[in-house]
Design a protein around this motif. Structure first.
Motif, PDB file in Angstrom:
ATOM      1  N   SER A  70      24.112   7.040  -0.980  1.00 59.72           N
ATOM      2  CA  SER A  70      23.200   5.909  -0.868  1.00 59.72           C
ATOM      3  C   SER A  70      23.645   4.890   0.165  1.00 59.72           C
ATOM      4  O   SER A  70      22.890   4.006   0.529  1.00 59.72           O
ATOM      5  CB  SER A  70      23.056   5.228  -2.242  1.00 59.72           C
ATOM      6  N   LYS A  71      24.875   4.998   0.671  1.00 55.04           N
ATOM      7  CA  LYS A  71      25.379   3.993   1.588  1.00 55.04           C
ATOM      8  C   LYS A  71      25.308   4.436   3.041  1.00 55.04           C
ATOM      9  O   LYS A  71      25.424   3.615   3.932  1.00 55.04           O
ATOM     10  CB  LYS A  71      26.833   3.638   1.220  1.00 55.04           C
ATOM     11  N   SER A  72      25.188   5.730   3.313  1.00 53.36           N
ATOM     12  CA  SER A  72      25.211   6.221   4.679  1.00 53.36           C
ATOM     13  C   SER A  72      23.835   6.678   5.128  1.00 53.36           C
ATOM     14  O   SER A  72      23.064   7.228   4.355  1.00 53.36           O
ATOM     15  CB  SER A  72      26.203   7.385   4.808  1.00 53.36           C
ATOM     16  N   PHE A  73      23.540   6.421   6.401  1.00 53.99           N
ATOM     17  CA  PHE A  73      22.285   6.887   6.980  1.00 53.99           C
ATOM     18  C   PHE A  73      22.373   8.384   7.202  1.00 53.99           C
ATOM     19  O   PHE A  73      23.394   8.893   7.652  1.00 53.99           O
ATOM     20  CB  PHE A  73      22.022   6.163   8.299  1.00 53.99           C
ATOM     21  N   SER A  74      21.324   9.092   6.873  1.00 53.08           N
ATOM     22  CA  SER A  74      21.358  10.553   6.935  1.00 53.08           C
ATOM     23  C   SER A  74      20.375  11.098   7.954  1.00 53.08           C
ATOM     24  O   SER A  74      19.217  10.670   8.008  1.00 53.08           O
ATOM     25  CB  SER A  74      21.027  11.131   5.550  1.00 53.08           C
ATOM     26  N   LEU A  75      20.846  12.058   8.756  1.00 55.38           N
ATOM     27  CA  LEU A  75      19.992  12.793   9.682  1.00 55.38           C
ATOM     28  C   LEU A  75      19.663  14.177   9.133  1.00 55.38           C
ATOM     29  O   LEU A  75      19.227  15.052   9.880  1.00 55.38           O
ATOM     30  CB  LEU A  75      20.687  12.916  11.045  1.00 55.38           C
ATOM     31  N   ASP A  76      19.873  14.370   7.846  1.00 55.01           N
ATOM     32  CA  ASP A  76      19.677  15.681   7.237  1.00 55.01           C
ATOM     33  C   ASP A  76      18.257  16.205   7.391  1.00 55.01           C
ATOM     34  O   ASP A  76      18.026  17.410   7.380  1.00 55.01           O
ATOM     35  CB  ASP A  76      20.047  15.640   5.748  1.00 55.01           C
ATOM     36  N   GLY A  77      17.282  15.306   7.513  1.00 49.83           N
ATOM     37  CA  GLY A  77      15.895  15.738   7.624  1.00 49.83           C
ATOM     38  C   GLY A  77      15.593  16.544   8.870  1.00 49.83           C
ATOM     39  O   GLY A  77      14.583  17.253   8.925  1.00 49.83           O
ATOM     40  N   LEU A  78      16.465  16.464   9.882  1.00 50.89           N
ATOM     41  CA  LEU A  78      16.244  17.240  11.098  1.00 50.89           C
ATOM     42  C   LEU A  78      16.491  18.718  10.862  1.00 50.89           C
ATOM     43  O   LEU A  78      15.650  19.553  11.196  1.00 50.89           O
ATOM     44  CB  LEU A  78      17.155  16.745  12.223  1.00 50.89           C
TER      45      LEU A  78
END
Length: 199
Positions: free
Chosen positions: A5-13
């Motif tokens: 919940s604290k880190s921005f995620s690029l997993d959606g790519l």
């Protein structure tokens, strides 16, 4: 990138790509995404319906009963469908008519439900807006990849401009779309697995 919940995620790519890894909105890609123009129409509609719905629905307090939240999601997406379809019919009348059914299905796509409930409620609104956009970009990557391959093979065109003769006319069929999405999904999984081993 660590998914908390604290880190921005690029997993959606790639890692959680809604088409190639999660399989949440595959039908429009498999069946209707046969050219780059159709892919563009699907991407615009996915952005306007799903992304804007997520931005609006995230405002709903989580203390409201789950059933009522789901109903609200559906109402918001249905309301956004109207300006979306009017805009697309004005800009791309032929392509919009050919993929109309799949634009309608986006009103009830699972990205809105799955990600809003499991992830987007747990992070700040600004971070949620950015991460949701990453999922939209991931969808666009899959749509354009499939549309590009199928248009080149089936019609020998790119965005409707003739390049050469058709190489594989059957590439426009849903069966080919299913196989192509499967191959792209396998490639995506291989890339994600390789990146995990390196890290």
């Amino acid at each position: 990138m660590e998914n908390n919940s604290k880190s921005f995620s690029l997993d959606g790519l790639l890692r959680q790509n809604v088409v190639l890894m999660s399989g949440l909105v595959t039908a429009p890609i498999i069946v209707a995404c046969t050219t780059m123009m159709r892919a563009l129409v699907l991407v615009i509609s996915f952005f306007m319906i799903s992304y804007l719905s997520i931005l609006i629905c995230r405002i709903i307090p989580r203390k409201i009963a789950y059933t009522f939240r789901i109903l609200f999601y559906a109402v918001v997406a249905a309301a956004l469908y109207i300006p979306t379809i009017l805009l697309l019919q004005r800009l791309f009348p032929n392509e919009t008519a050919s993929v109309m059914l799949y634009i309608e299905l986006m009103v009830v796509n699972l990205l809105l439900l799955a990600k809003t409930e499991s992830r987007f409620y747990l992070i700040s609104y600004g971070k949620m807006a950015a991460e949701a956009l990453v999922y939209i970009v991931g969808y666009a990557l899959a749509a354009f990849a499939v549309g590009f391959v199928r248009e080149i093979l089936a019609y020998g065109t790119l965005f409707g401009f003739k390049l050469f003769g058709a190489i594989l006319p059957a590439a426009h069929s849903p069966f080919f779309g299913f196989v192509l999405v499967g191959l792209l999904a396998a490639g995506c999984r291989a890339v994600v697995s390789g990146s995990r081993k390196e890290s």
